[in-house]
Design an enzyme around this catalytic site. Structure first.
Site, PDB file in Angstrom:
ATOM      1  N   ASP A 292       0.843  -1.192   0.000  1.00 49.00           N
ATOM      2  CA  ASP A 292       0.000   0.000   0.000  1.00 49.00           C
ATOM      3  C   ASP A 292       0.881   1.247   0.000  1.00 49.00           C
ATOM      4  O   ASP A 292       1.168   1.790   1.057  1.00 49.00           O
ATOM      5  CB  ASP A 292      -0.915  -0.024   1.228  1.00 49.00           C
ATOM      6  CG  ASP A 292      -1.955   1.074   1.206  1.00 49.00           C
ATOM      7  OD1 ASP A 292      -2.196   1.665   0.138  1.00 49.00           O
ATOM      8  OD2 ASP A 292      -2.538   1.355   2.276  1.00 49.00           O
ATOM      9  N   GLU A 326      -2.642  10.194  -0.808  1.00 51.25           N
ATOM     10  CA  GLU A 326      -3.929   9.478  -0.851  1.00 51.25           C
ATOM     11  C   GLU A 326      -4.392   9.099   0.541  1.00 51.25           C
ATOM     12  O   GLU A 326      -5.569   9.201   0.877  1.00 51.25           O
ATOM     13  CB  GLU A 326      -3.788   8.225  -1.727  1.00 51.25           C
ATOM     14  CG  GLU A 326      -5.076   7.410  -1.871  1.00 51.25           C
ATOM     15  CD  GLU A 326      -5.292   6.370  -0.777  1.00 51.25           C
ATOM     16  OE1 GLU A 326      -6.428   5.889  -0.633  1.00 51.25           O
ATOM     17  OE2 GLU A 326      -4.326   6.048  -0.047  1.00 51.25           O
ATOM     18  N   GLU A 327      -3.442   8.647   1.373  1.00 50.88           N
ATOM     19  CA  GLU A 327      -3.807   8.088   2.668  1.00 50.88           C
ATOM     20  C   GLU A 327      -4.480   9.102   3.586  1.00 50.88           C
ATOM     21  O   GLU A 327      -5.243   8.723   4.469  1.00 50.88           O
ATOM     22  CB  GLU A 327      -2.562   7.522   3.368  1.00 50.88           C
ATOM     23  CG  GLU A 327      -1.896   6.357   2.651  1.00 50.88           C
ATOM     24  CD  GLU A 327      -2.718   5.079   2.673  1.00 50.88           C
ATOM     25  OE1 GLU A 327      -3.859   5.114   3.173  1.00 50.88           O
ATOM     26  OE2 GLU A 327      -2.221   4.054   2.180  1.00 50.88           O
TER      27      GLU A 327
END
Length: 477
Positions: A292, A326-327
């Site tokens: 991820d 994004e996170e």
């Protein structure tokens, strides 16, 4: 040859079904997609890229020093790989540091607990805080609770994440992480601790972004490991009066500049039309960001490189976008949509790899319903790579999920995520979790997808929308 004949037959079958659009795949296109698959399945590039990213950069929390190291790494790699165009676009990202997180049961039995702060959480007082806990099965049950029962306590949301190939169990539990602090605070809670949003039994806590709401007091928020959540339940069976000590020293530090890093394979005859394949460059700071989303970065970069090296470029431009932050709230994806708003009508389709490195088993689209069979025909060579042709329910992936509301068609290349949430957002997100052969199959799928879409003559707009097209995987992780 067996796979070649099968994909050709599938293509001809769909071509026969659909007469309203030109879905006939020319034999050279079929041959090239087969060559892309063969090249991907024998290339070490993707694994080399994710190894380089995890070893030479490692964890790269948005706004941190390592975030900028990752940007430089990406820019240098894309230039060395020989893409026609490489550039970056500035993005303002929130800066947050994790600090320390500790917890222990004080009574009725003394027990240490493994916890981690949730992304964006405020700190406890310097001396920590001590309070009894109150347990809830779900966020919904917390919302229904009487304020007097919660006031002054630490909320414990104990929602177990189910294991599914599609990852749909995550969508059922993640609300407790993202919105639990708001509901707990509205009931007068001092803090919130959730069971980790994960499917593992390791004594590791899963981090992830949480949110506050204007006008609602901010309270500290953490996740505990699944075994420790089980321990709390066993203690509660013996005594409902469980008191917890909690210490968190997280801090927010305003904003910093990061970048979306972009590479392009310039289209041969329609260079102003875009096929976007993306991933996100940032990661949480607990592991090394391998699944991820180091895997996604490697997949789309390697796929773009295969197309870059073709003797003749496809009609449309293939754009590889490595999104920032994004996170912490799809920040890079939103910034991309804003920066490119005047050319979104030229985006033919977009897809994002952000679900680890499990094999891709299906491709879903979000296109005009009348175009679905036609685009299935165009995509039929992907069947030879183990990818079935699915539904019209795609979100495109987290960052890309902001594009359909702007009218951009998207696709979701569904990966086998049965073990993804064992490692997601934990110290266990490391390189050894990636199967090199599965990674190569992903590269083959993305290379074929991007090339076929760049050559497609199917009109995909206006895209179909509606409640019946809710994506299987929730859009924000």
């Amino acid at each position: 040859m067996k796979i070649y004949r099968r994909t050709l037959l599938v293509s001809l079958f769909f071509t026969g079904l659909v007469g309203c659009q030109n879905t006939q795949l020319e034999e050279p296109n079929i041959k090239i997609t087969k060559q892309l698959q063969q090249s991907a399945l024998t290339s070490p590039l993707a694994y080399d890229l994710v190894e380089s990213l995890t070893v030479e950069v490692g964890p790269r929390l948005a706004g941190s020093n390592k975030d900028l190291v990752a940007v430089r790494w990406a820019e240098n790699k894309l230039i060395k790989l020989g893409f026609d165009k490489v550039y970056k676009e500035a993005v303002q990202v929130p800066v947050w540091s994790r600090g320390e997180a500790r917890a222990k049961v004080i009574s009725p039995f003394s027990q240490p607990l493994v916890i981690t702060a949730l992304g964006g959480s405020i700190a406890t007082p310097k001396e920590g805080l001590r309070a009894p806990i109150i347990r809830f099965d779900t966020l919904e049950s917390l919302k229904l609770a009487d304020k007097s029962d919660v006031d002054g306590k630490i909320v414990f949301i104990d929602h177990i994440t189910e294991r599914h190939k599609t990852g749909k169990g995550y969508g059922k539990t993640v609300g407790g992480r993202s919105r639990g602090a708001i509901s707990a605070s509205q009931k007068g809670a001092k803090a919130i601790v959730i069971r980790s949003i994960g499917t593992d039994h390791d004594r590791m806590a899963h981090t992830g972004m949480m949110r506050y709401k204007d006008g609602v007091a901010k309270i500290p928020a953490a996740a505990m490991s699944n075994p420790d959540a089980d321990l709390i339940n066993l203690i509660l069976k013996r005594d409902p009066n469980v008191v917890l000590d909690l210490f968190i020293s997280s801090q927010s530090h305003g904003f910093a500049t990061s970048y979306n890093v972009i590479a392009e394979v310039t289209g041969n005859s329609k260079p102003d039309e875009i096929v976007l394949i993306g991933a996100h460059l940032d990661s949480w700071d607990e592991g090394t960001g391998a699944i991820d989303d180091g895997a996604g970065v490697a997949i789309v970069t390697a796929a773009g490189k295969l197309i870059q090296d073709l003797p003749q470029k496809p009609a449309r431009t293939v754009r590889v976008v490595l999104f920032a932050a994004e996170e912490v709230g799809l920040v890079g994806g939103k910034a991309y949509a804003k920066a490119h708003k005047n050319e979104l009508e030229k985006h033919y389709i977009a897809a994002e790899s952000d679900f680890g490195a499990g094999r891709i088993y299906q491709i879903d689209y979000r296109v005009n319903e009348s175009a679905l069979e036609a685009i299935h025909a165009v995509s039929s060579p992907m069947v030879g790579n183990g990818v079935t042709l699915g539904s019209n329910t795609a979100s495109g992936g987290p960052d890309v999920s902001v594009l359909p509301k702007q009218g951009v068609p998207v696709a979701s290349l569904r990966q086998d995520g049965h073990d993804y949430f064992d490692y997601h957002h934990t110290p266990n997100d490391t390189l050894d979790k990636i199967d090199p052969m599965a990674l190569q199959q992903n590269v083959a799928a993305y290379a074929q997808f991007a090339y076929l879409m760049a050559q497609s003559e199917v009109e995909l707009r206006p895209i179909t929308t509606g409640a019946n097209l809710k994506p299987v995987i929730i859009e924000a992780k």
